[in-house]
Scaffold this motif. Sequence first.
Motif, PDB file in Angstrom:
ATOM      1  N   PHE A  93       0.814  -1.217   0.000  1.00  0.00           N
ATOM      2  CA  PHE A  93       0.000   0.000   0.000  1.00  0.00           C
ATOM      3  C   PHE A  93       0.850   1.271   0.000  1.00  0.00           C
ATOM      4  N   ILE A  94       1.768   1.383   0.934  1.00  0.00           N
ATOM      5  CA  ILE A  94       2.515   2.631   1.068  1.00  0.00           C
ATOM      6  C   ILE A  94       3.478   2.826  -0.108  1.00  0.00           C
ATOM      7  N   VAL A  95       4.318   1.815  -0.388  1.00  0.00           N
ATOM      8  CA  VAL A  95       5.272   1.932  -1.503  1.00  0.00           C
ATOM      9  C   VAL A  95       4.549   2.079  -2.844  1.00  0.00           C
ATOM     10  N   PRO A  96       3.529   1.254  -3.169  1.00  0.00           N
ATOM     11  CA  PRO A  96       2.799   1.493  -4.418  1.00  0.00           C
ATOM     12  C   PRO A  96       2.129   2.855  -4.472  1.00  0.00           C
ATOM     13  N   MET A  97       1.653   3.337  -3.336  1.00  0.00           N
ATOM     14  CA  MET A  97       1.043   4.664  -3.316  1.00  0.00           C
ATOM     15  C   MET A  97       2.035   5.727  -3.772  1.00  0.00           C
ATOM     16  N   LEU A  98       3.281   5.640  -3.301  1.00  0.00           N
ATOM     17  CA  LEU A  98       4.314   6.598  -3.711  1.00  0.00           C
ATOM     18  C   LEU A  98       4.644   6.454  -5.198  1.00  0.00           C
ATOM     19  N   VAL A  99       4.691   5.198  -5.673  1.00  0.00           N
ATOM     20  CA  VAL A  99       4.990   4.957  -7.092  1.00  0.00           C
ATOM     21  C   VAL A  99       3.879   5.513  -7.977  1.00  0.00           C
ATOM     22  N   PHE A 100       2.637   5.266  -7.617  1.00  0.00           N
ATOM     23  CA  PHE A 100       1.515   5.744  -8.423  1.00  0.00           C
ATOM     24  C   PHE A 100       1.405   7.270  -8.356  1.00  0.00           C
ATOM     25  N   HIS A 101       1.711   7.824  -7.208  1.00  0.00           N
ATOM     26  CA  HIS A 101       1.698   9.284  -7.087  1.00  0.00           C
ATOM     27  C   HIS A 101       2.724   9.921  -8.028  1.00  0.00           C
ATOM     28  N   HIS A 102       3.854   9.266  -8.190  1.00  0.00           N
ATOM     29  CA  HIS A 102       4.911   9.813  -9.028  1.00  0.00           C
ATOM     30  C   HIS A 102       4.625   9.599 -10.520  1.00  0.00           C
ATOM     31  N   HIS A 103       4.212   8.388 -10.896  1.00  0.00           N
ATOM     32  CA  HIS A 103       4.078   8.059 -12.323  1.00  0.00           C
ATOM     33  C   HIS A 103       2.692   8.377 -12.883  1.00  0.00           C
ATOM     34  N   GLU A 104       1.674   8.382 -12.048  1.00  0.00           N
ATOM     35  CA  GLU A 104       0.325   8.640 -12.545  1.00  0.00           C
ATOM     36  C   GLU A 104      -0.140  10.071 -12.262  1.00  0.00           C
ATOM     37  N   GLY A 105       0.522  10.752 -11.317  1.00  0.00           N
ATOM     38  CA  GLY A 105       0.106  12.095 -10.974  1.00  0.00           C
ATOM     39  C   GLY A 105      -1.117  12.145 -10.083  1.00  0.00           C
ATOM     40  N   TRP A 106      -1.453  11.040  -9.425  1.00  0.00           N
ATOM     41  CA  TRP A 106      -2.598  11.008  -8.520  1.00  0.00           C
ATOM     42  C   TRP A 106      -2.224  11.605  -7.178  1.00  0.00           C
ATOM     43  N   THR A 107      -3.249  12.025  -6.425  1.00  0.00           N
ATOM     44  CA  THR A 107      -3.025  12.427  -5.044  1.00  0.00           C
ATOM     45  C   THR A 107      -2.785  11.170  -4.204  1.00  0.00           C
ATOM     46  N   TYR A 108      -2.290  11.366  -2.993  1.00  0.00           N
ATOM     47  CA  TYR A 108      -2.029  10.210  -2.130  1.00  0.00           C
ATOM     48  C   TYR A 108      -3.319   9.470  -1.782  1.00  0.00           C
ATOM     49  N   SER A 109      -4.400  10.220  -1.576  1.00  0.00           N
ATOM     50  CA  SER A 109      -5.673   9.567  -1.246  1.00  0.00           C
ATOM     51  C   SER A 109      -6.191   8.765  -2.442  1.00  0.00           C
ATOM     52  N   GLU A 110      -6.055   9.309  -3.653  1.00  0.00           N
ATOM     53  CA  GLU A 110      -6.473   8.574  -4.846  1.00  0.00           C
ATOM     54  C   GLU A 110      -5.624   7.322  -5.050  1.00  0.00           C
ATOM     55  N   ALA A 111      -4.322   7.421  -4.771  1.00  0.00           N
ATOM     56  CA  ALA A 111      -3.429   6.277  -4.961  1.00  0.00           C
ATOM     57  C   ALA A 111      -3.735   5.161  -3.961  1.00  0.00           C
ATOM     58  N   ILE A 112      -3.958   5.517  -2.692  1.00  0.00           N
ATOM     59  CA  ILE A 112      -4.247   4.486  -1.689  1.00  0.00           C
ATOM     60  C   ILE A 112      -5.625   3.884  -1.932  1.00  0.00           C
ATOM     61  N   TYR A 113      -6.540   4.700  -2.421  1.00  0.00           N
ATOM     62  CA  TYR A 113      -7.867   4.213  -2.799  1.00  0.00           C
ATOM     63  C   TYR A 113      -7.763   3.203  -3.943  1.00  0.00           C
ATOM     64  N   TYR A 114      -6.951   3.524  -4.935  1.00  0.00           N
ATOM     65  CA  TYR A 114      -6.752   2.613  -6.063  1.00  0.00           C
ATOM     66  C   TYR A 114      -6.116   1.301  -5.604  1.00  0.00           C
ATOM     67  N   CYS A 115      -5.156   1.378  -4.690  1.00  0.00           N
ATOM     68  CA  CYS A 115      -4.494   0.167  -4.193  1.00  0.00           C
ATOM     69  C   CYS A 115      -5.500  -0.786  -3.559  1.00  0.00           C
ATOM     70  N   PHE A 116      -6.368  -0.266  -2.712  1.00  0.00           N
ATOM     71  CA  PHE A 116      -7.318  -1.152  -2.040  1.00  0.00           C
ATOM     72  C   PHE A 116      -8.376  -1.670  -3.007  1.00  0.00           C
ATOM     73  N   ILE A 117      -8.897  -0.802  -3.886  1.00  0.00           N
ATOM     74  CA  ILE A 117      -9.913  -1.234  -4.833  1.00  0.00           C
ATOM     75  C   ILE A 117      -9.367  -2.321  -5.751  1.00  0.00           C
ATOM     76  N   THR A 118      -8.084  -2.246  -6.084  1.00  0.00           N
ATOM     77  CA  THR A 118      -7.473  -3.259  -6.939  1.00  0.00           C
ATOM     78  C   THR A 118      -7.256  -4.560  -6.185  1.00  0.00           C
ATOM     79  N   LEU A 119      -6.598  -4.498  -5.024  1.00  0.00           N
ATOM     80  CA  LEU A 119      -6.246  -5.724  -4.303  1.00  0.00           C
ATOM     81  C   LEU A 119      -7.464  -6.418  -3.710  1.00  0.00           C
ATOM     82  N   SER A 120      -8.553  -5.700  -3.512  1.00  0.00           N
ATOM     83  CA  SER A 120      -9.784  -6.331  -3.038  1.00  0.00           C
ATOM     84  C   SER A 120     -10.610  -6.879  -4.196  1.00  0.00           C
ATOM     85  N   THR A 121     -10.099  -6.744  -5.430  1.00  0.00           N
ATOM     86  CA  THR A 121     -10.732  -7.201  -6.678  1.00  0.00           C
ATOM     87  C   THR A 121     -12.073  -6.538  -6.933  1.00  0.00           C
ATOM     88  N   VAL A 122     -12.331  -5.393  -6.296  1.00  0.00           N
ATOM     89  CA  VAL A 122     -13.548  -4.634  -6.597  1.00  0.00           C
ATOM     90  C   VAL A 122     -13.438  -4.055  -8.003  1.00  0.00           C
TER      91      VAL A 122
END
Length: 297
Positions: free
Chosen positions: A186-215
Amino acid sequence: MGMKEMFNLARVPSILLLGLLYVAYVLIGGVLFWKLEGDLGEKDISDLLMNKRKLLSTYTCLDQEGLEEVAQVIQDAFKVGLSLKGNSTTDGFWKFTSSAVFAATVVTTIGYGNMSPSSTAGQIFCVFFALFGIPLNMVVLNRVGKYMLVIERNIFDFLQEKINRERCTGFFIHLVSYLSGALLFFIVPMLVFHHHEGWTYSEAIYYCFITLSTVGFGDFVADNNPDNVYPEWYSVLMASWIFFGLAWLALIINHSIDILERLDAHVKQWWGGHRQEEKENRNLDGEEKVKQPPLTC
């Protein structure tokens, strides 16, 4: 089997309680989503309609039919991963790396919806690929989760021999497992997505959970922006993160299920003991009434 055996008094109340809790949880969630997002949705629609009228008034040569044609072109370009900002062309979504990530989202049942096969052969192949790939994915994830659990138990046994405090050791192992998993998935991917995708930290952590929970809502999808130039290792990292993250989150969910089952067992035990105590009290009261001599005038 009689009705008393079928509807055990110690089980029916817990099942009803669990069902009521589930229904209440879903309804409360619906109310909260309605209150949190309902007003924003109405505002978005009104802003969109206002922008539509402004667009039609600015470009007078564009009528409703022309606007629909432009929207269709934009939708088709987005579906294949092409950018309309410049004249340059890209490989689109269906290159090897992104296709491999798509295959991973199919067998893991994430299904973002940002890309999907459009040819008849691709759609038929997707059906059979998912038919055999989803069970295979579940078996592999289950095996990886068991290996993670074995490693956790081995560390627990090793520390228990050194410390001789079972409860403290178990709590410490679970805490370290949760924190290390949260850091890696969660934390390391959040930083990676924030850097490469330009998302905010809240959007990145939201994406991490929505993906890993298969929602997999599909409102945020990594490696999906046609205007970005991603490094070659990005897709490989994405696929690895999804696979091991799913195994770790499945382990966490299993722990949570175990906690809920233990809580349910305690409720059943308490309810059964409570009813047994009431029954014994009624029997004692009946015996005392029988032993009392009849009243005489």
